[in-house]
Design a protein around this motif. Sequence first.
Motif, short mmCIF file in Angstrom:
data_model
loop_
_atom_site.label_atom_id
_atom_site.label_comp_id
_atom_site.label_asym_id
_atom_site.label_seq_id
_atom_site.Cartn_x
_atom_site.Cartn_y
_atom_site.Cartn_z
N VAL A 79 0.60 -1.19 -0.01
CA VAL A 79 0.15 0.08 -0.04
C VAL A 79 0.62 1.15 -0.02
O VAL A 79 1.86 1.40 0.61
N VAL A 80 0.71 2.22 -1.13
CA VAL A 80 1.29 3.35 -1.00
C VAL A 80 0.33 4.49 -0.53
O VAL A 80 -0.80 4.46 -0.93
N VAL A 81 0.81 5.38 0.20
CA VAL A 81 -0.17 6.46 1.00
C VAL A 81 0.25 7.79 0.47
O VAL A 81 1.53 8.38 0.62
N GLY A 82 -0.64 8.54 -0.05
CA GLY A 82 -0.42 9.90 -0.26
C GLY A 82 -0.26 10.89 0.86
O GLY A 82 -1.28 10.89 1.47
N VAL A 83 0.97 11.47 0.92
CA VAL A 83 1.12 12.25 2.08
C VAL A 83 1.36 13.95 1.77
O VAL A 83 2.15 14.45 2.68
N SER A 84 1.09 14.27 0.66
CA SER A 84 1.39 15.68 0.28
C SER A 84 0.61 16.50 1.16
O SER A 84 -0.21 16.38 1.52
N ALA A 103 2.44 0.56 5.76
CA ALA A 103 2.38 0.90 4.38
C ALA A 103 3.74 0.64 3.68
O ALA A 103 4.82 0.45 4.15
N ALA A 104 3.62 0.58 2.49
CA ALA A 104 5.20 0.25 1.91
C ALA A 104 6.10 1.38 1.36
O ALA A 104 6.80 1.50 1.19
N GLY A 105 5.30 2.43 1.23
CA GLY A 105 5.95 3.79 1.17
C GLY A 105 4.85 4.88 0.53
O GLY A 105 3.58 4.68 0.94
N VAL A 106 5.24 6.12 0.36
CA VAL A 106 4.51 7.17 0.22
C VAL A 106 4.50 7.72 -0.95
O VAL A 106 5.58 7.99 -1.66
N MET A 107 3.76 8.78 -1.24
CA MET A 107 3.58 9.61 -2.55
C MET A 107 3.52 10.86 -2.20
O MET A 107 2.78 11.48 -1.34
#
Length: 310
Positions: A79-84, A103-107
């Motif tokens: 799961v990639v999570v938007g963190v802008s 989570a696996a990473g962020v965007m």
Amino acid sequence: MAKLTEEAKGVYVIAVTPFTDEGALDLDSVDSMVDFYEAAGVSGITVLGQLGEAPKLTSAESSLVVERMLKRLNGRLPVVVGVSAPGLAPMTELAEKVMDQGAAGVMVAPPWTTKTDDQSFAFYQSVGEALGEIPFVLQDYPLTTNVTIAPKVIERIVREVPNCVMLKHEDWPGLSKISALRAGSAKGETRRISILCGNGGLFLPEEMSRGADGAMTGFCFPEMMVGVVNAFADGKVERAHDIFDAYLPLARYEQQQGIGLAARKYVLAKRGAIKSGALRKPRPVLSAADIADVERLLARQAIRLKEIGA
């Protein structure tokens, strides 16, 4: 869950955020939506993206959605999570929280105040430093952010910011950008990072031909994107185009400003992925004529899919 890497490929579908008709967060539908996406064969899920209505969520609700999704998946898919966010502090706080949750990473998308090449590089250099060992996706979506990042700038970011592992490519037109980035990595001028593409999948076959690794976008039939990406992986380019062409009229309809997301959620509700197709206010509402358009497209799509055996 393993962290996101440069090797990521496939379809990381952008998840919608389910709400009740009254606008409350619908966590039960998060479960059914996750099951729906997983059954469609996606490689991963991206949550709190541009079309996930993230700005309409409170910080507590954002955490609830991520937590519920990760719990339902139980490590089966990344799961990639938007963190802008407007500043690095809230971005880092949310990123650390979701990574702790699994989570696996962020965007991260650039702020609209980014105007020059140097500012673009400096922003993502700061993001890399703030996130530390957290891998992140560079979201390149100038149609929404009004920030254009040239290939040479992306290459500089990739060279000097090691935790940038993926580009979410949504420039339009942008096929030449993919070609330029792939040419640079092929010459050894920079790392080869993952490139997943957005824009509702409208250019997916052409993007795959230019060297993209898959899609990171939403569409009410994620199996279209999975079918196209898998066909390319098998070397069946014409089959990929046949699958894409069958779904294109509906994908095009979804790209309308204003009602596009409403159309997507209408179909997802019709397919049983979520209970309600409602958006949170302020929101567009499909008219009877809009619904008739969508139903006609669905009927014609079903006929065409049967004709091509998909």
